[in-house]
Motif scaffolding. Structure first.
Motif, PDB file in Angstrom:
ATOM      1  N   ARG A  38       0.833  -1.216   0.000  1.00 11.99           N
ATOM      2  CA  ARG A  38       0.000   0.000   0.000  1.00 11.99           C
ATOM      3  C   ARG A  38       0.868   1.267   0.000  1.00 11.99           C
ATOM      4  NH1 ARG A  38      -3.573  -3.248   3.342  1.00 11.99           N
ATOM      5  NH2 ARG A  38      -5.502  -3.546   2.157  1.00 11.99           N
ATOM      6  N   GLN A  39       1.931   1.255   0.785  1.00 12.31           N
ATOM      7  CA  GLN A  39       2.829   2.413   0.832  1.00 12.31           C
ATOM      8  C   GLN A  39       3.495   2.629  -0.522  1.00 12.31           C
ATOM      9  OE1 GLN A  39       6.077   2.078   3.608  1.00 12.31           O
ATOM     10  NE2 GLN A  39       6.599   4.234   3.426  1.00 12.31           N
ATOM     11  N   ALA A  40       3.969   1.557  -1.155  1.00 11.64           N
ATOM     12  CA  ALA A  40       4.609   1.672  -2.468  1.00 11.64           C
ATOM     13  C   ALA A  40       3.610   2.144  -3.521  1.00 11.64           C
ATOM     14  CB  ALA A  40       5.230   0.336  -2.873  1.00 11.64           C
ATOM     15  N   LEU A  41       2.373   1.677  -3.446  1.00 12.56           N
ATOM     16  CA  LEU A  41       1.348   2.124  -4.389  1.00 12.56           C
ATOM     17  C   LEU A  41       1.053   3.610  -4.211  1.00 12.56           C
ATOM     18  CD1 LEU A  41      -1.071  -0.922  -4.216  1.00 12.56           C
ATOM     19  CD2 LEU A  41       0.118  -0.120  -6.280  1.00 12.56           C
ATOM     20  N   ALA A  42       0.977   4.057  -2.966  1.00 10.24           N
ATOM     21  CA  ALA A  42       0.706   5.479  -2.702  1.00 10.24           C
ATOM     22  C   ALA A  42       1.829   6.353  -3.241  1.00 10.24           C
ATOM     23  CB  ALA A  42       0.526   5.708  -1.207  1.00 10.24           C
ATOM     24  N   GLU A  43       3.064   5.880  -3.147  1.00 11.14           N
ATOM     25  CA  GLU A  43       4.205   6.640  -3.661  1.00 11.14           C
ATOM     26  C   GLU A  43       4.178   6.681  -5.185  1.00 11.14           C
ATOM     27  OE1 GLU A  43       7.524   4.531  -2.023  1.00 11.14           O
ATOM     28  OE2 GLU A  43       7.152   5.265   0.001  1.00 11.14           O
ATOM     29  N   ARG A  44       3.689   5.628  -5.806  1.00 11.57           N
ATOM     30  CA  ARG A  44       3.734   5.483  -7.261  1.00 11.57           C
ATOM     31  C   ARG A  44       2.559   6.177  -7.958  1.00 11.57           C
ATOM     32  NH1 ARG A  44       2.401   2.055 -11.485  1.00 11.57           N
ATOM     33  NH2 ARG A  44       4.180   1.385 -12.697  1.00 11.57           N
ATOM     34  N   GLU A  45       1.418   6.163  -7.315  1.00 13.76           N
ATOM     35  CA  GLU A  45       0.200   6.665  -7.949  1.00 13.76           C
ATOM     36  C   GLU A  45      -0.087   8.102  -7.513  1.00 13.76           C
ATOM     37  OE1 GLU A  45      -2.593   3.817  -6.517  1.00 13.76           O
ATOM     38  OE2 GLU A  45      -2.114   2.384  -8.097  1.00 13.76           O
ATOM     39  N   PHE A  46      -0.597   8.870  -8.422  1.00  9.31           N
ATOM     40  CA  PHE A  46      -1.005  10.234  -8.112  1.00  9.31           C
ATOM     41  C   PHE A  46      -2.322  10.465  -8.823  1.00  9.31           C
ATOM     42  CE2 PHE A  46      -0.984  14.861  -8.875  1.00  9.31           C
ATOM     43  CZ  PHE A  46      -0.900  15.282  -7.558  1.00  9.31           C
ATOM     44  N   LEU A  47      -3.411  10.469  -8.077  1.00 10.01           N
ATOM     45  CA  LEU A  47      -4.732  10.642  -8.646  1.00 10.01           C
ATOM     46  C   LEU A  47      -5.562  11.520  -7.707  1.00 10.01           C
ATOM     47  CD1 LEU A  47      -6.615   9.787 -11.004  1.00 10.01           C
ATOM     48  CD2 LEU A  47      -7.338   7.884  -9.577  1.00 10.01           C
ATOM     49  N   PRO A  48      -5.350  12.847  -7.795  1.00  9.95           N
ATOM     50  CA  PRO A  48      -6.118  13.741  -6.913  1.00  9.95           C
ATOM     51  C   PRO A  48      -7.615  13.619  -7.192  1.00  9.95           C
ATOM     52  CG  PRO A  48      -4.469  14.959  -8.196  1.00  9.95           C
ATOM     53  CD  PRO A  48      -4.480  13.567  -8.693  1.00  9.95           C
ATOM     54  N   ARG A  49      -8.391  13.648  -6.122  1.00  5.12           N
ATOM     55  CA  ARG A  49      -9.854  13.579  -6.224  1.00  5.12           C
ATOM     56  C   ARG A  49     -10.413  14.999  -6.174  1.00  5.12           C
ATOM     57  NH1 ARG A  49     -12.081   8.361  -4.213  1.00  5.12           N
ATOM     58  NH2 ARG A  49     -10.283   6.989  -4.093  1.00  5.12           N
ATOM     59  N   ILE A  50     -11.228  15.334  -7.140  1.00  9.33           N
ATOM     60  CA  ILE A  50     -11.849  16.656  -7.175  1.00  9.33           C
ATOM     61  C   ILE A  50     -12.970  16.697  -6.148  1.00  9.33           C
ATOM     62  CG2 ILE A  50     -13.227  18.261  -8.548  1.00  9.33           C
ATOM     63  CD1 ILE A  50     -11.600  17.418 -10.988  1.00  9.33           C
ATOM     64  N   GLU A  51     -12.863  17.671  -5.235  1.00 10.05           N
ATOM     65  CA  GLU A  51     -13.881  17.849  -4.203  1.00 10.05           C
ATOM     66  C   GLU A  51     -14.798  19.017  -4.512  1.00 10.05           C
ATOM     67  OE1 GLU A  51     -11.444  18.241  -0.715  1.00 10.05           O
ATOM     68  OE2 GLU A  51     -11.267  16.059  -0.488  1.00 10.05           O
ATOM     69  N   ARG A  52     -14.275  19.988  -5.293  1.00 12.70           N
ATOM     70  CA  ARG A  52     -15.083  21.158  -5.641  1.00 12.70           C
ATOM     71  C   ARG A  52     -14.487  21.803  -6.878  1.00 12.70           C
ATOM     72  NH1 ARG A  52     -15.622  26.804  -3.827  1.00 12.70           N
ATOM     73  NH2 ARG A  52     -13.743  26.565  -2.594  1.00 12.70           N
ATOM     74  N   ILE A  53     -15.347  22.244  -7.767  1.00 14.23           N
ATOM     75  CA  ILE A  53     -14.907  23.006  -8.937  1.00 14.23           C
ATOM     76  C   ILE A  53     -15.163  24.470  -8.610  1.00 14.23           C
ATOM     77  CG2 ILE A  53     -15.218  23.413 -11.402  1.00 14.23           C
ATOM     78  CD1 ILE A  53     -16.316  20.495 -11.556  1.00 14.23           C
ATOM     79  N   VAL A  54     -14.079  25.234  -8.509  1.00 16.82           N
ATOM     80  CA  VAL A  54     -14.192  26.643  -8.131  1.00 16.82           C
ATOM     81  C   VAL A  54     -14.692  27.448  -9.323  1.00 16.82           C
ATOM     82  CG1 VAL A  54     -12.929  28.677  -7.314  1.00 16.82           C
ATOM     83  CG2 VAL A  54     -12.379  26.402  -6.410  1.00 16.82           C
ATOM     84  N   ARG A  55     -14.028  27.269 -10.480  1.00 18.62           N
ATOM     85  CA  ARG A  55     -14.460  27.980 -11.694  1.00 18.62           C
ATOM     86  C   ARG A  55     -13.782  27.384 -12.907  1.00 18.62           C
ATOM     87  NH1 ARG A  55     -10.774  32.194 -13.343  1.00 18.62           N
ATOM     88  NH2 ARG A  55      -9.065  32.241 -11.858  1.00 18.62           N
ATOM     89  N   VAL A  56     -14.383  27.659 -14.047  1.00 21.21           N
ATOM     90  CA  VAL A  56     -13.826  27.245 -15.330  1.00 21.21           C
ATOM     91  C   VAL A  56     -13.905  28.435 -16.267  1.00 21.21           C
ATOM     92  CG1 VAL A  56     -14.061  25.697 -17.309  1.00 21.21           C
ATOM     93  CG2 VAL A  56     -14.555  24.846 -15.005  1.00 21.21           C
ATOM     94  N   LYS A  57     -12.764  28.801 -16.840  1.00 20.19           N
ATOM     95  CA  LYS A  57     -12.746  29.860 -17.854  1.00 20.19           C
ATOM     96  C   LYS A  57     -12.888  29.180 -19.203  1.00 20.19           C
ATOM     97  CE  LYS A  57      -9.764  33.133 -15.460  1.00 20.19           C
ATOM     98  NZ  LYS A  57      -8.480  33.865 -15.533  1.00 20.19           N
ATOM     99  N   GLN A  58     -13.989  29.467 -19.883  1.00 20.83           N
ATOM    100  CA  GLN A  58     -14.302  28.803 -21.141  1.00 20.83           C
ATOM    101  C   GLN A  58     -14.116  29.701 -22.351  1.00 20.83           C
ATOM    102  OE1 GLN A  58     -18.329  27.534 -20.583  1.00 20.83           O
ATOM    103  NE2 GLN A  58     -17.719  25.733 -19.436  1.00 20.83           N
TER     104      GLN A  58
END
Length: 167
Positions: free
Chosen positions: A84-104
């Motif tokens: 689990r520790q090695a997987l956490a070091e290897r993987e990077f997948l931030p979870r979006i908790e809130r979308i503040v804004r999008v410039k379109q």
């Protein structure tokens, strides 16, 4: 999958068929039942989103699978912790908790979000979204960083409205 079917998978290991330790440099060392050692192995999830604790491959430095672990829950807790520790070091997948804004105003769009790892800003094309289910998605920014929406129903109303324009 039943234990009987798992045991028939090629290279699928049982907890008695290998050991896993860390050497002085902190690298994982796999020792097989036959006594063969492999230094610097890395765990890789087969199904990182849908089944993260099952079917984890231990691969060598050339990404060749050395063995498959059917289920982390069936391992010695210390070995499971190393993995689990090695997987956490290897993987990077931030979870979006809130979308503040999008410039379109142009493509790519500029996104400003709050993730489980802090605030982030990224550039995103409309076609760089992978819908995993009606409520789950992965957004891939222009640099290949993936952002995960585990359940859009858990987002605030503004974030849901913005995300719905892209799903």
């Amino acid at each position: 999958m039943s234990d009987e079917r798992m045991s028939r998978l090629p290279n699928c290991a049982t907890k008695e068929s290998f050991s896993l330790t860390r050497n002085v440099a902190g690298r994982l060392v796999l020792t097989t039942a036959s006594g063969e050692s492999h230094v610097g192995v890395e765990p890789v999830r087969s199904f990182p989103i849908t089944d993260p604790d099952r079917f984890i491959s231990l691969v060598d430095s050339h990404a060749h699978e050395l063995l498959c672990i059917g289920d982390l829950a069936e391992l010695d807790p210390e070995i499971a912790s190393f993995i689990r520790q090695a997987l956490a070091e290897r993987e990077f997948l931030p979870r979006i908790e809130r979308i503040v804004r999008v410039k379109q105003h142009k493509d790519p769009h500029e996104w400003e979000v709050i993730t489980d790892r802090g605030p982030a800003e990224f550039l995103f094309h409309d076609d760089d979204i992978r819908r995993l289910s009606p409520t789950r998605a992965i957004l891939v920014d222009m640099h290949g960083v993936r952002f995960y929406v585990p359940d859009s129903r858990q987002l605030d109303p503004t974030s849901r409205r913005i995300l719905s324009q892209y799903l």
